[in-house]
Design a protein around this motif. Structure first.
Motif, PDB file in Angstrom:
ATOM      1  N   ASP A  28       0.827  -1.205   0.000  1.00 43.02           N
ATOM      2  CA  ASP A  28       0.000   0.000   0.000  1.00 43.02           C
ATOM      3  C   ASP A  28       0.865   1.261   0.000  1.00 43.02           C
ATOM      4  O   ASP A  28       0.529   2.267  -0.649  1.00 43.02           O
ATOM      5  N   ILE A  29       1.979   1.228   0.724  1.00 34.32           N
ATOM      6  CA  ILE A  29       2.878   2.378   0.761  1.00 34.32           C
ATOM      7  C   ILE A  29       3.516   2.584  -0.613  1.00 34.32           C
ATOM      8  O   ILE A  29       3.646   3.717  -1.099  1.00 34.32           O
TER       9      ILE A  29
ATOM     10  N   LEU B 145       2.254   1.702  -3.578  1.00 32.16           N
ATOM     11  CA  LEU B 145       1.260   2.225  -4.514  1.00 32.16           C
ATOM     12  C   LEU B 145       0.951   3.694  -4.237  1.00 32.16           C
ATOM     13  O   LEU B 145       0.782   4.487  -5.173  1.00 32.16           O
ATOM     14  N   ALA B 146       0.899   4.065  -2.974  1.00 34.26           N
ATOM     15  CA  ALA B 146       0.639   5.466  -2.624  1.00 34.26           C
ATOM     16  C   ALA B 146       1.784   6.360  -3.107  1.00 34.26           C
ATOM     17  O   ALA B 146       1.550   7.477  -3.597  1.00 34.26           O
ATOM     18  N   ALA B 147       3.016   5.896  -2.971  1.00 37.04           N
ATOM     19  CA  ALA B 147       4.168   6.679  -3.422  1.00 37.04           C
ATOM     20  C   ALA B 147       4.129   6.865  -4.940  1.00 37.04           C
ATOM     21  O   ALA B 147       4.435   7.957  -5.445  1.00 37.04           O
TER      22      ALA B 147
ATOM     23  N   ALA C 166       1.406   6.777  -6.852  1.00 32.21           N
ATOM     24  CA  ALA C 166       0.286   7.664  -7.180  1.00 32.21           C
ATOM     25  C   ALA C 166       0.661   9.119  -6.926  1.00 32.21           C
ATOM     26  O   ALA C 166       0.278  10.017  -7.696  1.00 32.21           O
ATOM     27  N   ALA C 167       1.429   9.373  -5.870  1.00 32.57           N
ATOM     28  CA  ALA C 167       1.848  10.744  -5.575  1.00 32.57           C
ATOM     29  C   ALA C 167       2.864  11.244  -6.601  1.00 32.57           C
ATOM     30  O   ALA C 167       2.788  12.390  -7.059  1.00 32.57           O
TER      31      ALA C 167
ATOM     32  N   TYR D 156      -7.830   2.676 -10.442  1.00 37.59           N
ATOM     33  CA  TYR D 156      -7.587   1.656  -9.430  1.00 37.59           C
ATOM     34  C   TYR D 156      -8.457   0.426  -9.677  1.00 37.59           C
ATOM     35  O   TYR D 156      -8.842  -0.255  -8.727  1.00 37.59           O
TER      36      TYR D 156
ATOM     37  N   LEU E 259      -2.887  -0.196  -9.299  1.00 32.33           N
ATOM     38  CA  LEU E 259      -2.786   1.181  -9.776  1.00 32.33           C
ATOM     39  C   LEU E 259      -2.323   1.170 -11.225  1.00 32.33           C
ATOM     40  O   LEU E 259      -1.308   0.552 -11.554  1.00 32.33           O
TER      41      LEU E 259
END
Length: 304
Positions: free
Chosen positions: A230-231, A233-235, A237-238, A247, A251
């Motif tokens: 999750d970390i 994918l979040a990185a 996306a940012a 999604y 991603l």
């Protein structure tokens, strides 16, 4: 029941022409089916490899996605002057193809090839493709007048969506190919039939038929072991927040000249990355860039 089943599959053969096919059943369940199918199509010549079912898999593990498992098949296609080769997995629902030059054919490009062919007889029909597929597949479906629908990865999702959309065909990067006329199920044997039908109808080698689809360089599937998906994918996306993001499955990041998808595996403790670009140099650049973002977010990330 087996004879009835083979009769059903053979019923999809169209205008067969003399053709030489090397079949590597990988000591799996395609073995008992292949000779029965070829017996019903005298124009085809079978060049068999490892048709005897053997759960010890003494020659190689039955996974056509692994390039190591098809090297012998590739050599055999060339040595025999065959029109193509096909390798099955253990339960014969997946398959991979080798062209007449002994080169592997990408599984998503087979989706595009079959989609174009089936849409000739089903104008305007819906075709599903998994979201890892090349943009060339999407373009091929549209060019053939079909309606392309992106799908999550995995047969459970694809079979459900096929029924919802009444899709005539679906293809996955894993080598699963699904047919409405076979109860919306994946079928490796029928896929062999369809590729043979296409070669007979077009009168051209498999390599030439695939070439127009093989125009976007791709990394193939890169498997990474990470601690916190999750970390990661979040990185990503940012970092790529100015792209088209979705999604549907993991991603997907899309730009006009390149795109990638990263998703959790349903079957292994890894995330899977697929990236494609308009040019080989851009693909290499962006692969390194994306892997750099992943390793910055998770320093222990490792390609496996």
């Amino acid at each position: 029941m087996l004879d009835d089943y083979i009769g059903k599959v053979a019923g999809f053969v169209r205008a067969p022409k003399p053709i030489r096919i090397v079949v590597d059943a990988g000591n799996g369940m395609a073995g008992p089916e292949i000779p029965r199918l070829f017996a019903r199509v005298p124009a085809w010549r079978l060049i068999p490899m490892y048709l005897e079912p053997d759960g010890r898999f003494p020659h190689h593990h039955a996974n056509p996605l692994d390039p190591a498992t098809t090297r012998e098949l590739q050599d055999r296609v060339v040595a025999e002057g065959a029109d193509f080769g096909v390798a099955f997995d253990g339960d014969a629902d997946r398959c991979g193809f080798i062209d007449e030059r002994g080169e592997r054919v990408r599984e998503d490009l087979v989706t595009g090839l079959i989609a174009e062919f089936l849409l000739e007889g089903n104008p305007g029909a819906t075709v599903l493709y998994d979201l890892r597929s090349s943009r060339a597949v999407v373009e091929a479906i549209a060019r053939a007048g079909g309606r392309g629908v992106r799908s999550r990865v995995g047969h459970a999702f694809i079979k459900t969506r096929m029924r919802e959309e009444d899709a005539v065909f679906a293809g996955e990067l894993s080598g699963h190919y699904y047919y409405r006329d076979m109860g919306f199920t994946d079928n490796g044997l029928l896929t062999l039939v369809q590729v043979a039908n296409i070669i007979a109808a077009r009168g051209r080698p498999l390599s030439e038929l695939v070439r127009p689809l093989d125009r976007y360089p791709s990394t193939g599937e890169i498997n990474l072991r990470v601690r916190e998906p999750d970390i990661v994918l979040a990185a990503l996306a940012a970092r790529y927040g100015n792209a088209d993001l979705d999604y549907l499955d993991g991603l997907t990041v899309g730009y006009p000249a390149w795109w990638f998808n990263i998703r959790r595996s349903h079957t292994e403790p890894v995330v899977r990355l697929n990236l494609e670009a308009d040019t080989a140099s851009l693909m290499d650049e962006k692969r390194q860039e994306v892997l750099g973002v992943i390793r910055e977010a998770d320093p222990g990330a490792k390609v496996v």
